[in-house]
Design an enzyme around this catalytic site. Structure first.
Site, PDB file in Angstrom:
ATOM      1  N   HIS A 229       0.847  -1.203   0.000  1.00 49.49           N
ATOM      2  CA  HIS A 229       0.000   0.000   0.000  1.00 49.49           C
ATOM      3  C   HIS A 229       0.884   1.256   0.000  1.00 49.49           C
ATOM      4  CE1 HIS A 229      -2.676   3.170   1.402  1.00 49.49           C
ATOM      5  NE2 HIS A 229      -3.614   2.466   0.803  1.00 49.49           N
TER       6      HIS A 229
ATOM      7  N   GLU B 141      -4.319   2.378  -7.026  1.00 46.72           N
ATOM      8  CA  GLU B 141      -4.597   3.445  -6.067  1.00 46.72           C
ATOM      9  C   GLU B 141      -3.657   4.614  -6.327  1.00 46.72           C
ATOM     10  OE1 GLU B 141      -6.627   1.295  -2.402  1.00 46.72           O
ATOM     11  OE2 GLU B 141      -4.685   2.184  -1.961  1.00 46.72           O
TER      12      GLU B 141
HETATM   13  P1  13P Z   1      -9.556   6.092   1.262  1.00 41.55           P
HETATM   14  O1  13P Z   1     -10.757   5.415   0.665  1.00 41.55           O
HETATM   15  O2  13P Z   1      -9.721   6.475   2.679  1.00 41.55           O
HETATM   16  O3  13P Z   1      -9.108   7.222   0.371  1.00 41.55           O
HETATM   17  O4  13P Z   1      -8.391   5.008   1.247  1.00 41.55           O
HETATM   18  C1  13P Z   1      -8.190   4.268   0.102  1.00 41.55           C
HETATM   19  C2  13P Z   1      -7.168   3.244   0.343  1.00 41.55           C
HETATM   20  O5  13P Z   1      -6.017   3.545   0.511  1.00 41.55           O
HETATM   21  C3  13P Z   1      -7.629   1.836   0.388  1.00 41.55           C
HETATM   22  O6  13P Z   1      -6.535   0.998   0.495  1.00 41.55           O
END
Ligand code: 13P
Length: 253
Positions: A96, A168
């Site tokens: 992540h 992401e």
């Molecule tokens: P948010 O939905 O809080 O922006 O976080 C996304 C995330 O990093 C999921 O792994």
């Protein structure tokens, strides 16, 4: 046909075992029998035993937000893959953006973790995504290509197609607004092309690519309509069971 998959990482937003238990129970009441989509939640490590009780026989699977890149040895403070397996984790999140930036997670170790996930029978949810500065300089796609090559390096095609790629973009995590749906769809197409080039058509057709970064009940409606978006990975806006259910409902075809 790829099955839609909706995940929720609790990060450290849910920060007590009692709260985790309550949230798990609420989710299970609402979605415990839902089998049309795949669902998973990722709590903090010490909450996992409690959730394994709460989600026994549930359609909602659980996993961890990280694990060690080695199997055993002198790695103070780390969590061995075998322990996650023993606790019944079906998924493990790897790489992540918060781990890459706050904890200096490196591509080499991300690859080791991906391989270990398969060794221990867990599905790796591998996070990839460009930073704001990459986007500005138009090198987002190159960055993502490199992250994908590292993450999937050395995997068999059978394993590679089981990986869940969580796209992401770092600039859309924890923000008011998500990336636009067009932007996400375009990037997912690009990601699928990279996979096709590196691992062939079959893997690229089967691998699931989900979007994360400020996803909530509202924008998930539009995201769910796009062909190349196989689900979403939710942070803040999936912590309430009702919200998570709304998001899941959007993805039921
Ligand atoms: P948010 O939905 O809080 O922006 O976080 C996304 C995330 O990093 C999921 O792994």
């Amino acid at each position: 046909m790829r099955k839609q998959i909706i995940g929720s990482s609790w990060k450290m937003h849910i920060n007590s075992i009692n709260m985790a238990e309550e949230t798990g129970e609420d989710l299970n009441k609402l979605l415990g029998h839902e089998s049309r989509v795949e669902m998973f939640i990722l709590p903090s490590f010490p909450m996992i035993p409690k959730l394994s009780e709460v989600l026994k026989n549930s359609s909602i699977k659980y996993g961890a937000q990280n694990m060690c890149y080695e199997e055993k040895g002198a790695f103070t403070g780390e969590v061995p893959p075998l322990v996650l397996k023993e606790l019944g984790c079906s998924y493990v999140e790897i790489g992540h953006a918060e781990r890459r930036s706050y904890f200096n997670e490196r591509d080499e170790n991300i690859n080791k973790k991906v391989r270990l996930a398969f060794k221990y029978g867990m599905i790796p949810v591998v996070c990839i995504g460009e930073e704001e500065r990459d986007k500005k300089e138009n090198i987002g796609e190159i960055k993502i290509r490199s992250q994908i090559l590292w993450a999937l390096n050395g995997l068999s095609k059978e394993d590679a197609q089981e990986v869940i790629l969580a796209y992401e973009p770092v600039w859309a995590i924890g923000k008011e607004e998500a990336a636009s749906v067009d932007y996400v769809e375009n990037m997912h197409g690009h990601i699928r092309d990279i996979v096709k080039k590196e691992l062939g058509e079959e893997v690229s057709k089967n691998i699931r690519i989900i979007y994360g970064g400020s996803v909530g009940p509202e924008n998930s409606k539009e995201l769910s309509k796009r062909e190349d978006i196989d689900g979403v990975f939710v942070g803040r806006f999936g912590l309430e069971a009702e919200n998570f259910k709304s998001i899941v409902d959007n993805f039921i075809r």
